[in-house]
Design an enzyme around this catalytic site. Structure first.
Site, mmCIF file in Angstrom:
data_model
loop_
_atom_site.group_PDB
_atom_site.id
_atom_site.type_symbol
_atom_site.label_atom_id
_atom_site.label_comp_id
_atom_site.label_asym_id
_atom_site.label_seq_id
_atom_site.Cartn_x
_atom_site.Cartn_y
_atom_site.Cartn_z
ATOM 1 N N THR A 65 0.646 -1.256 -0.058
ATOM 2 C CA THR A 65 -0.017 -0.297 -0.166
ATOM 3 C C THR A 65 0.682 1.477 0.020
ATOM 4 O O THR A 65 2.047 1.280 0.738
ATOM 5 C CB THR A 65 -0.876 -0.097 1.277
ATOM 6 O OG1 THR A 65 -1.826 -1.123 1.390
ATOM 7 C CG2 THR A 65 -1.288 0.969 1.879
ATOM 8 N N ALA A 80 6.766 -0.956 0.594
ATOM 9 C CA ALA A 80 7.927 -1.645 -0.621
ATOM 10 C C ALA A 80 6.388 -0.546 -1.240
ATOM 11 O O ALA A 80 5.646 -1.201 -2.028
ATOM 12 C CB ALA A 80 8.033 -2.607 -1.245
ATOM 13 N N HIS A 139 0.503 7.064 -13.553
ATOM 14 C CA HIS A 139 -1.039 5.613 -13.067
ATOM 15 C C HIS A 139 -2.504 5.919 -13.822
ATOM 16 O O HIS A 139 -3.005 7.215 -14.279
ATOM 17 C CB HIS A 139 -0.915 6.325 -11.684
ATOM 18 C CG HIS A 139 0.528 5.134 -11.132
ATOM 19 N ND1 HIS A 139 1.491 5.937 -11.308
ATOM 20 C CD2 HIS A 139 0.790 4.012 -10.565
ATOM 21 C CE1 HIS A 139 2.447 5.729 -10.305
ATOM 22 N NE2 HIS A 139 1.819 4.215 -9.933
ATOM 23 N N LYS A 141 -6.384 5.722 -8.911
ATOM 24 C CA LYS A 141 -5.145 6.070 -7.644
ATOM 25 C C LYS A 141 -5.388 7.555 -6.818
ATOM 26 O O LYS A 141 -5.447 7.891 -7.482
ATOM 27 C CB LYS A 141 -3.385 6.239 -8.585
ATOM 28 C CG LYS A 141 -2.755 5.914 -7.318
ATOM 29 C CD LYS A 141 -1.063 6.306 -8.254
ATOM 30 C CE LYS A 141 0.224 6.306 -7.176
ATOM 31 N NZ LYS A 141 -0.063 5.437 -6.286
HETATM 32 P P1 NAP Z 1 -8.175 -1.434 -5.297
HETATM 33 O O1 NAP Z 1 -8.223 -2.325 -6.265
HETATM 34 O O2 NAP Z 1 -8.836 -0.253 -4.967
HETATM 35 O O3 NAP Z 1 -7.761 -2.611 -4.233
HETATM 36 C C1 NAP Z 1 -8.262 -1.681 -3.157
HETATM 37 C C2 NAP Z 1 -8.536 -3.060 -1.100
HETATM 38 O O4 NAP Z 1 -8.722 -2.995 -0.836
HETATM 39 C C3 NAP Z 1 -10.218 -2.934 -2.342
HETATM 40 O O5 NAP Z 1 -10.709 -4.330 -2.417
HETATM 41 C C4 NAP Z 1 -10.755 -2.159 -0.663
HETATM 42 O O6 NAP Z 1 -12.185 -3.090 -0.749
HETATM 43 C C5 NAP Z 1 -9.853 -3.293 -0.018
HETATM 44 N N1 NAP Z 1 -9.940 -2.326 1.420
HETATM 45 C C6 NAP Z 1 -10.190 -1.107 1.356
HETATM 46 N N2 NAP Z 1 -10.178 -0.929 3.211
HETATM 47 C C7 NAP Z 1 -10.195 -1.896 4.208
HETATM 48 C C8 NAP Z 1 -9.909 -3.029 5.261
HETATM 49 N N3 NAP Z 1 -10.913 -2.268 6.036
HETATM 50 N N4 NAP Z 1 -9.893 -3.876 5.286
HETATM 51 C C9 NAP Z 1 -9.233 -4.771 3.268
HETATM 52 N N5 NAP Z 1 -9.677 -4.557 2.504
HETATM 53 C C10 NAP Z 1 -10.187 -3.399 2.465
HETATM 54 O O7 NAP Z 1 -6.247 -0.643 -5.508
HETATM 55 P P2 NAP Z 1 -4.779 -1.453 -6.051
HETATM 56 O O8 NAP Z 1 -4.812 -0.259 -7.287
HETATM 57 O O9 NAP Z 1 -5.362 -2.779 -5.891
HETATM 58 O O10 NAP Z 1 -4.018 -1.302 -4.890
HETATM 59 C C11 NAP Z 1 -3.770 -1.677 -3.215
HETATM 60 C C12 NAP Z 1 -3.097 -0.637 -3.114
HETATM 61 O O11 NAP Z 1 -1.429 -0.864 -3.400
HETATM 62 C C13 NAP Z 1 -3.019 1.453 -3.080
HETATM 63 O O12 NAP Z 1 -2.608 2.106 -2.330
HETATM 64 C C14 NAP Z 1 -1.556 1.221 -4.415
HETATM 65 O O13 NAP Z 1 -1.012 2.681 -4.634
HETATM 66 C C15 NAP Z 1 -0.794 0.051 -3.721
HETATM 67 N N6 NAP Z 1 0.183 -0.121 -4.796
HETATM 68 C C16 NAP Z 1 1.251 -0.729 -4.544
HETATM 69 C C17 NAP Z 1 2.195 -1.528 -5.648
HETATM 70 C C18 NAP Z 1 3.062 -1.742 -5.227
HETATM 71 O O14 NAP Z 1 3.858 -1.984 -5.793
HETATM 72 N N7 NAP Z 1 3.401 -1.324 -4.314
HETATM 73 C C19 NAP Z 1 1.782 -1.292 -7.348
HETATM 74 C C20 NAP Z 1 0.457 -0.828 -6.988
HETATM 75 C C21 NAP Z 1 -0.786 -0.506 -6.604
HETATM 76 P P3 NAP Z 1 -13.605 -1.685 -1.242
HETATM 77 O O15 NAP Z 1 -13.482 -1.061 -2.329
HETATM 78 O O16 NAP Z 1 -14.995 -2.489 -1.100
HETATM 79 O O17 NAP Z 1 -13.220 -0.759 0.244
#
Ligand code: NAP
Length: 269
Positions: free
Chosen positions: A98, A123, A153, A157
């Site tokens: 995250t 990370a 992005h 985001k």
């Molecule tokens: P996403 O598709 O919006 O997924 C986030 C998920 O987390 C959603 O399913 C959301 O559910 C859920 N969530 C929110 N609050 C929660 C809780 N309290 N308990 C459990 N689940 C919960 O976002 P994503 O693209 O997968 O990205 C997720 C994170 O990773 C972001 O911060 C992004 O910037 C980061 N990221 C990191 C990398 C890396 O390489 N490190 C790469 C890409 C993305 P709801 O939608 O139902 O609220």
């Protein structure tokens, strides 16, 4: 066998992480944490294969009911911070992808990891190519101090600039000769036209549908330019890094910020 819980399993990244854990020898998916699912239910959310693992609404109940070695968090910054803290309190090692943590958050979580004598990892980018881009940028910045970063992005985001752009700028700043770039008297007719400023270098964030995660680092010198670019074309690009992080976080104590700490190149400072 490493027992893993994934928080955010319905998300774009979480879905990939669940598949990674399920297909990797030596990893077991022990639970998932999803705030919208009723405890104990099977995950049958649209676009996901049914998961034959317990679902928990919150980390506390997950950690008290299941033996978990590593928590993989791919949610949002507020949730990720709470999950990381609670994981350490329950003696679970967190791997957090995250993004959007402040420097104060990272310092505080680092102190907690030290106090608990446990490994933890945040990370901002799990893509190995993006880590190489950061490292190559740092090498180049020792010789070319005029640099601008453009990250792109998808438009869902939440945070800007991206964690990767921030980390790249911080790594460059470690070696770059300090300089306020651009014309000393430049002005902006439209606010932020020149982008964000980090120690005199400019960082620009583009948000568009259709993009995944892309970054260019542009260097300029007398009569020459150097452009370094990395593109994540889909989210599978992040999974080898997630695997490495899960394996490594079990081998050290304290908080590691950035996968770059786990990937060393000849000439690394
Ligand atoms: P996403 O598709 O919006 O997924 C986030 C998920 O987390 C959603 O399913 C959301 O559910 C859920 N969530 C929110 N609050 C929660 C809780 N309290 N308990 C459990 N689940 C919960 O976002 P994503 O693209 O997968 O990205 C997720 C994170 O990773 C972001 O911060 C992004 O910037 C980061 N990221 C990191 C990398 C890396 O390489 N490190 C790469 C890409 C993305 P709801 O939608 O139902 O609220």
């Amino acid at each position: 066998m490493t027992r893993i819980a994934v928080a955010g399993p319905r998300g774009n990244m979480g879905k990939e992480a669940v598949q990674l854990v399920e297909r990797t020898d030596g990893f077991t998916l022990a639970a998932v944490i999803d705030h919208r699912f009723n405890q104990g239910k099977m995950m049958d959310a649209e676009g996901m294969a049914d998961l034959d693992v317990p679902v928990y609404k919150d980390v506390d109940s997950c950690f008290t009911s299941e033996k978990i070695d590593v928590l993989v968090d791919l949610t949002n910054p507020e949730t990720g911070k709470v999950h990381l803290r609670k994981a350490l309190e329950h003696r679970v090692r967190p791997v957090v992808g995250t993004t959007g943590f402040s420097e104060e958050d990272i310092d505080e979580l680092g102190r907690l990891a030290e106090e608990k004598e446990l490994g933890a990892l945040i990370a901002p980018n799990f893509a190995v190519g993006a880590i190489l881009l950061m490292k190559f940028s740092k090498m180049a910045a020792a010789y070319m101090e005029d640099v601008e970063i453009i990250e792109q992005h998808h438009d869902r985001k939440l945070d800007a600039p991206s964690g990767t752009a921030m980390k790249t700028a911080q790594m460059i700043a470690e070696v770059r000769k300090e300089k306020q770039q651009g014309h000393p008297e430049e002005s902006e007719a439209w606010a932020h036209a020149r982008g964000a400023d980090y120690e005199g270098m400019k960082v620009h964030s583009v948000r568009l549908p259709g993009r995944v995660a892309h970054q260019e680092v542009l260097f300029g010198g007398e009569g020459q330019t150097l452009t370094l670019r990395h593109d994540s074309l889909n989210r599978t690009s992040f999974m080898p890094g997630v695997k490495l992080a899960i394996e490594e976080v079990q081998t050290y104590t304290g908080l590691v910020y950035g996968l770059d700490q786990l990937i060393t190149l000849e000439g690394d400072q």
